[in-house]
Design a protein around this motif. Structure first.
Motif, short mmCIF file in Angstrom:
data_model
loop_
_atom_site.label_atom_id
_atom_site.label_comp_id
_atom_site.label_asym_id
_atom_site.label_seq_id
_atom_site.Cartn_x
_atom_site.Cartn_y
_atom_site.Cartn_z
N GLN A 68 4.68 3.77 -0.35
CA GLN A 68 3.27 3.55 0.00
C GLN A 68 2.62 2.47 -0.87
O GLN A 68 1.42 2.23 -0.76
CB GLN A 68 2.48 4.85 -0.17
N HIS B 86 -2.81 7.62 2.18
CA HIS B 86 -3.23 6.26 1.88
C HIS B 86 -2.03 5.41 1.44
O HIS B 86 -0.97 5.92 1.11
CB HIS B 86 -4.28 6.24 0.75
N ARG B 87 -2.25 4.10 1.44
CA ARG B 87 -1.36 3.15 0.82
C ARG B 87 -2.05 2.58 -0.41
O ARG B 87 -3.26 2.78 -0.61
CB ARG B 87 -0.98 2.02 1.80
N HIS B 88 -1.31 1.85 -1.26
CA HIS B 88 -1.87 1.27 -2.47
C HIS B 88 -1.42 -0.18 -2.56
O HIS B 88 -0.22 -0.47 -2.60
CB HIS B 88 -1.39 2.06 -3.70
N VAL C 291 -11.86 8.24 -2.80
CA VAL C 291 -11.56 7.86 -1.41
C VAL C 291 -12.37 8.65 -0.39
O VAL C 291 -12.38 8.28 0.80
CB VAL C 291 -10.05 8.00 -1.10
N GLN D 24 -5.05 0.64 7.26
CA GLN D 24 -6.00 1.52 6.60
C GLN D 24 -5.64 2.98 6.88
O GLN D 24 -5.05 3.28 7.93
CB GLN D 24 -7.42 1.22 7.10
N PRO D 25 -5.97 3.87 5.96
CA PRO D 25 -6.70 3.64 4.73
C PRO D 25 -5.77 3.23 3.58
O PRO D 25 -4.61 3.61 3.54
CB PRO D 25 -7.33 5.00 4.45
N TYR D 26 -6.32 2.45 2.64
CA TYR D 26 -5.56 2.06 1.46
C TYR D 26 -6.51 1.98 0.27
O TYR D 26 -7.73 1.86 0.43
CB TYR D 26 -4.85 0.72 1.66
N VAL D 27 -5.94 2.05 -0.92
CA VAL D 27 -6.69 1.79 -2.15
C VAL D 27 -6.17 0.48 -2.73
O VAL D 27 -5.05 0.05 -2.42
CB VAL D 27 -6.56 2.95 -3.16
N ALA E 254 -10.48 1.92 0.66
CA ALA E 254 -11.13 3.21 0.46
C ALA E 254 -11.66 3.35 -0.95
O ALA E 254 -12.64 4.05 -1.21
CB ALA E 254 -10.15 4.34 0.76
#
Length: 452
Positions: free
Chosen positions: A276, A246-248, A361, A217-220, A294
């Motif tokens: 990412q 963030h990551r996705h 986010v 975390q954090p990620y979408v 997020a």
């Protein structure tokens, strides 16, 4: 003695029908023994092999029928090289044999009362002769009222379904969307309809394993349900910029065509944020992924939406526009009560997703105004149905000191009016299970606030 349940879903497109039934199976296994004093066993009849990736309670199992899929010309065999007539005959006889072998006390069909091309009719006639309580489970949005009416007429009208089904459970909140008021559920089924609330909180989720999708975390998160028609959304998500820090995670779904999945992979490889972004077809613990994200971008199928609604994660729904009006109607209804944001498919592009993700986010979403506790009420609904069955279908209790459920008439307040209920706010959760079985009136008292 034990209670036996059989749940059916046709599963021509996506896995939503089977996953709704799987959630019901876990709810029945958790609550019916406490309400009736009887253990529960069951069988889920499904139409797609991917359904079996989801675990079931102890004493339950899957039966997967050879599959139909939808084509431009209508239904066709998914894998077998046989005519529709032969496939329909095979599915009809297989389902009937399984249902007779199980001899269920409770039968629940998801969405389609007679199955594909009437494949359940023989079974329903037999169940009716045995006195089995039959329930038709419906998502809260069926289609446009005109399209829904045409579907009912095609199978002989709602009265044809009412001949076999004692109750209709609508898995939604009528203050958000009421398919009785819209005309999607006509008389005589409307008078035997119960609104459960969305099947959101308490959904079953499998344990994490070595193959589970993980991301720091954090990620979408972007997801497209089964993925059969999610290529455009997944591609736009792959092209969108990932919010800073963030990551996705992009879930393309087990049914996304290989060409669409490959296009997503190529778009990720060309993205400046490629390092990412993680693309995978399937994750067995989507509710946890949604809860810890997020922000989430999704199509507006019932199950994806229900999983989102159980969290405080901001959500952008991009509803499917083809074939049915179901998803746009659901997205607009939930957006109207502030539970989600929505974007029309024709307005979808990478820039629009990038802007929304960057804004989403930094906030959370309060969905407290929506009834999300349907799974806590399924046990009481089922207990009430079983109490109304014939004497030969009522079981003596498995534990000393517990009385049988006694059949009694439904209270007059059980009929659901065509208008959404009003009055005092609903309780946030169903009442705690008692140590003795419920009579039919007591069981219905747990949910009669939906029927005022």
């Amino acid at each position: 003695m034990s209670i036996t349940a059989v749940l059916y879903s046709h599963d021509s497109v996506g896995l939503g029908h089977a996953r709704r039934n799987r959630a019901l199976a876990h709810a029945l296994a958790a609550d019916l023994p406490r309400l009736t004093g009887q253990p529960v066993r069951g069988l889920l009849i499904a139409g797609h092999p991917d359904a079996t990736a989801d675990s079931l309670p102890a004493g339950w199992d899957w039966l997967v029928l050879p599959g139909f899929t939808r084509t431009a010309e209508g239904y066709a065999s998914r894998s077998l090289d046989v005519s529709n007539e032969r496939l329909s005959s095979l599915r009809r006889s297989t389902a009937a044999a399984a249902i007779k072998a199980m001899s269920p006390d409770l039968f629940i069909a998801d969405r389609h009362p007679f199955g594909v091309d009437g494949e359940l009719l023989d079974s329903l006639e037999w169940l009716r002769s045995q006195g089995t309580r039959c329930v038709l489970g419906m998502r809260e949005v069926l289609d446009s009222p005109a399209a829904a009416q045409a579907e009912w007429e095609k199978i002989g009208g709602a009265s044809a379904a009412a001949r076999f089904y004692h109750a209709v459970w609508v898995y939604g909140d009528p203050s958000v969307y009421n398919p009785i008021s819209s005309g999607e559920i006509p008389q005589p089924l409307a008078t035997r309809t119960r609104f459960t609330g969305y099947l959101s909180r308490g959904r079953p989720t499998d344990e994490l394993s070595d193959s589970s999708v993980r991301a720091p975390q954090p990620y979408v998160l972007s997801m497209v349900g089964g993925g059969s028609d999610g290529g455009r959304l997944a591609l736009a998500a792959a092209q969108a910029r990932v919010p800073a820090g963030h990551r996705h995670i992009i879930l393309t779904g087990p049914q996304m065509p290989s060409t669409d999945h490959d296009s997503v992979e190529l778009a990720v490889a060309a993205s400046p944020d490629a390092a990412q972004i993680q693309v995978t077809r399937l994750a067995p613990h989507v509710p946890q992924l949604v809860r810890e994200a997020a922000a989430v971008v999704s199509m507006a199928g019932y199950n994806s939406t229900a999983e989102i609604m159980a969290t405080r994660t901001p959500a952008l729904l991009v509803p499917r526009a083809a074939r049915r009006a179901e998803q746009p109607r659901r997205a607009h209804a939930l957006a109207a009560v502030g539970a989600v944001d929505t974007l029309a498919l024709e307005d979808l592009n990478a820039e629009a997703l990038s802007r929304w993700l960057a804004e989403a986010v930094v906030r959370r979403c309060d969905r407290g105004a929506v009834d999300l506790d349907g799974l806590t009420r399924i046990g009481a609904l089922a207990a009430a149905e079983l109490a109304l069955g014939p004497p030969s279908r009522r079981h003596s209790t498995a534990r000393p000191g517990l009385g049988m459920l006694r059949p009694q008439p439904r209270p007059a307040t059980a009929a659901v009016p065509s208008a959404a209920p009003s009055g005092p706010a609903r309780p946030a959760h169903a009442a705690a299970p008692t140590t003795t079985p419920l009579s039919a009136p007591a069981a219905e008292a747990r949910f009669d606030f939906h029927a005022r």
